[in-house]
Design an enzyme around this catalytic site. Structure first.
Site, short mmCIF file in Angstrom:
data_model
loop_
_atom_site.label_atom_id
_atom_site.label_comp_id
_atom_site.label_asym_id
_atom_site.label_seq_id
_atom_site.Cartn_x
_atom_site.Cartn_y
_atom_site.Cartn_z
N LYS A 1 0.85 -1.19 0.00
CA LYS A 1 0.00 0.00 0.00
C LYS A 1 0.88 1.23 0.00
O LYS A 1 1.45 1.61 1.03
CB LYS A 1 -0.92 0.06 1.22
CG LYS A 1 -2.00 1.15 1.07
CD LYS A 1 -2.57 1.61 2.40
CE LYS A 1 -2.05 2.93 2.86
NZ LYS A 1 -2.16 4.06 1.92
N GLU B 1 -1.51 7.41 -0.37
CA GLU B 1 -2.48 7.94 -1.32
C GLU B 1 -1.99 9.25 -1.95
O GLU B 1 -2.48 9.66 -3.01
CB GLU B 1 -3.83 8.17 -0.63
CG GLU B 1 -3.85 9.26 0.42
CD GLU B 1 -3.36 8.81 1.79
OE1 GLU B 1 -3.45 9.61 2.73
OE2 GLU B 1 -2.89 7.65 1.91
N GLY C 1 6.40 5.38 8.69
CA GLY C 1 5.56 6.57 8.81
C GLY C 1 5.65 7.16 10.20
O GLY C 1 6.66 6.98 10.91
N GLY D 1 2.10 4.31 13.67
CA GLY D 1 2.75 3.05 14.04
C GLY D 1 2.10 2.41 15.25
O GLY D 1 1.89 1.19 15.30
N GLU E 1 9.27 1.49 11.11
CA GLU E 1 10.30 2.54 11.00
C GLU E 1 9.56 3.85 11.13
O GLU E 1 8.83 4.25 10.22
CB GLU E 1 11.05 2.41 9.68
CG GLU E 1 12.36 3.17 9.66
CD GLU E 1 12.18 4.63 9.31
OE1 GLU E 1 12.25 5.46 10.26
OE2 GLU E 1 11.97 4.95 8.14
N CYS F 1 12.51 11.26 8.14
CA CYS F 1 12.62 10.75 9.51
C CYS F 1 14.03 10.92 10.05
O CYS F 1 14.24 11.00 11.25
CB CYS F 1 12.20 9.28 9.55
SG CYS F 1 13.17 8.21 8.47
N GLU G 1 8.73 15.91 16.45
CA GLU G 1 9.15 15.85 15.06
C GLU G 1 8.39 16.90 14.24
O GLU G 1 7.18 16.77 14.01
CB GLU G 1 8.91 14.45 14.49
CG GLU G 1 9.49 14.26 13.11
CD GLU G 1 9.33 12.83 12.61
OE1 GLU G 1 10.29 12.31 12.01
OE2 GLU G 1 8.26 12.24 12.84
#
Length: 505
Positions: A191, A194, A244, A249, A266, A300, A400
């Site tokens: 996947k 999008e 992501g 997660g 990750e 990241c 972040e």
């Protein structure tokens, strides 16, 4: 802000709208209900992709195809040599179509075309490295268990792997997962985000051209709910690998808990670079600027905070601000551009909220802190931004930001530096700048991070594992460890003599 380096819009013939469909059991399919969604370029504003919008029905069909393909052995039980040959063909086709793939990633993500080309080049190397691993899967034997016993430890593919990729490195991160899963003998349901579906669809075309059996790789387009949720909850999926945000997660872990499937994550990072007075300031400055603005900070591994010794903090900050002004921001289709557009309006607002919050908390902003106008473009661009007078309690220093925003903190002793570096909830990567190898090693051994760079930043190699600790994730990608994620260990205990004593006389 006229003293910045801005690349205006280039004259470019618009690319045709890319039509993306699901790949299920070797066939390209529209969604059963006919629904689609459009993706507009974040830099240029025009629609660049029309993609099928998948739901539970398409996801379940893709999972069923992957399950059948794994269970009947069309991929899992062929030789490593045969799998490696397919992976090498895919690498060759990616190399042939590099410019086409890079263009789609640039149009959908807003990243500079030169960077996209470099990423596809890196992906080619990963596919070739994974192909080499396909021929080396091996376990152990134990010949010391007694004269009549032999122990074997086999390594077998996990089964059906659900691979969920993000928007910031659409092709590269799929390539950090899929070739390793295939090398191990797994089948997969992929996947892509999008926001950036096209390059994964092109990869599906190349896999089919390379001769991968139907059902081994399936691609479902759509949103995390229902597509990702269905993958995580399905009893027919044996493993989920996700890249992501940490928040998503955690949701994936919860969704997967009902079936206790294997999960590899990750996730986010708040990656520190600790700068000591004895380092090469020019090299450190260049790496800091690269680390925070690469991919517009939507990375990241972004070096989004520096922890600099107070004796050199002012000098280093001045250098960083001066060099930041020379970084070319602007049209991602111009090869000179180093920093492109921000992925979405919502993400732009998130970045700006962190900068506004830091200003309200008393931080200083000697550079940037707002929207950047690029002549000829209507897209979303954010200025290179440096935030000083930061303390460790501020959100901009702990969370972040995922944008081109650098936080500057200071320290006096190595103990204080390590405490600041370890003070965030994340533990993805960290860096240290010093000409004293003892200082570098002391930091590397004590910092809580999955990767530590010394006197460099963000160098990566297919051979070296990548992943984080704490809330930066579980498991590893790349290297031999990346293959191990897709393998299960099975013990086989064999009696080869006839000496077993009777349990009942």
């Amino acid at each position: 802000m006229t003293d910045l380096t801005i690349i205006p819009a280039v004259n470019h013939t618009p690319e045709p709208v890319f039509v993306a469909r699901h790949l299920i059991n070797g066939k390209w399919q529209a969604s059963a209900n006919g629904e689609t969604f459009e993706r507009a370029s974040p830099a240029h504003g025009q629609t660049v992709t029309e993609a099928a919008l998948g739901g539970a029905a398409e996801t379940e069909a893709a999972i069923a195809a992957a399950r059948e393909a794994f269970d009947d052995g069309r991929w899992s039980r062929i030789s490593g040599k045969e799998r490696a040959e397919i992976l090498l063909k895919v690498a060759a086709f990616i190399e042939r179509d590099l410019d086409r793939i890079a263009m789609r990633d640039t149009l959908e993500s807003g990243k500079p075309i030169s960077q996209a080309r470099d990423e596809i080049g890196g992906a080619i190397d990963i596919w070739r490295f994974a192909a080499s691993l396909a021929r080396t899967v091996s376990g152990d034997s134990h010949n010391s268990l007694g004269d009549d016993m032999l122990g074997l430890v086999l390594k077998e593919p996990v089964g059906v792997a659900a691979l969920i990729a993000p928007w910031n490195f659409p092709f590269l991160i799929v390539s950090q997962k899929l070739p390793f899963a295939l090398a191990a003998g797994c089948t997969a349901v992929v996947k892509p985000s999008e926001l950036t579906p096209s390059s994964a669809v092109i990869l599906g075309e190349l896999l089919m051209e390379a001769g991968i059996p139907d059902g081994v790789v399936n691609i479902v387009l759509g949103y995390g709910d229902p597509v990702g949720t269905t993958m995580c909850e399905s009893e027919s999926v044996d493993m989920v690998s996700f890249t992501g945000s940490t928040a998503v997660g955690k949701a994936i872990v919860r969704a997967s808990a009902g079936t206790l499937k294997k999960v590899s994550l990750e996730l986010g990072g708040k990656n520190p670079q600790v700068v000591f007075p004895d380092c090469d300031l020019d090299e450190a400055t260049d790496a800091i600027v690269f680390g925070v603005y690469f991919n517009a900070g939507e990375c990241c591994n972004s070096g989004s905070r520096i922890i600099v010794h107070e004796d050199i903090a002012e000098a280093l900050t001045e250098r960083v601000v001066a060099l930041s002004k020379k970084v070319p921001f602007g049209d991602p289709l111009d090869p000179r551009t180093k920093v492109g557009a921000i992925i979405s309006d919502a993400h732009f607002d998130k970045i700006d909220s962190y900068v506004s919050g830091a200003r309200s908390d008393g931080a200083a902003i000697p550079l940037g802190g707002g929207a950047l106008a690029v002549p000829g473009l209507s897209g979303r661009f954010y200025t290179p931004t440096v935030v000083t007078n930061v303390n460790s309690t501020m959100a901009v220093a702990r969370e972040e930001v995922f944008g081109p925003v650098l936080s500057v903190l200071t320290f006096k002793t190595i103990e204080e530096a390590i405490a600041l570096a370890n003070g965030a909830a994340y533990g993805l990567s960290a860096g240290v700048w010093s000409n004293d190898v003892s200082t570098c090693l002391a930091f590397a051994r004590r910092v809580q991070a999955g990767t530590v760079w010394t006197n460099t930043w963000m160098d990566g190699f297919s051979e070296l594992p990548f992943g984080g600790v704490k809330q930066s994730g579980l498991g590893r990608e790349l290297g031999r460890y990346g293959l191990e994620e897709y393998l299960e260990v099975k013990t086989v205990t064999m009696r080869i003599g006839r000496t077993r004593a009777s349990w009942v006389e």
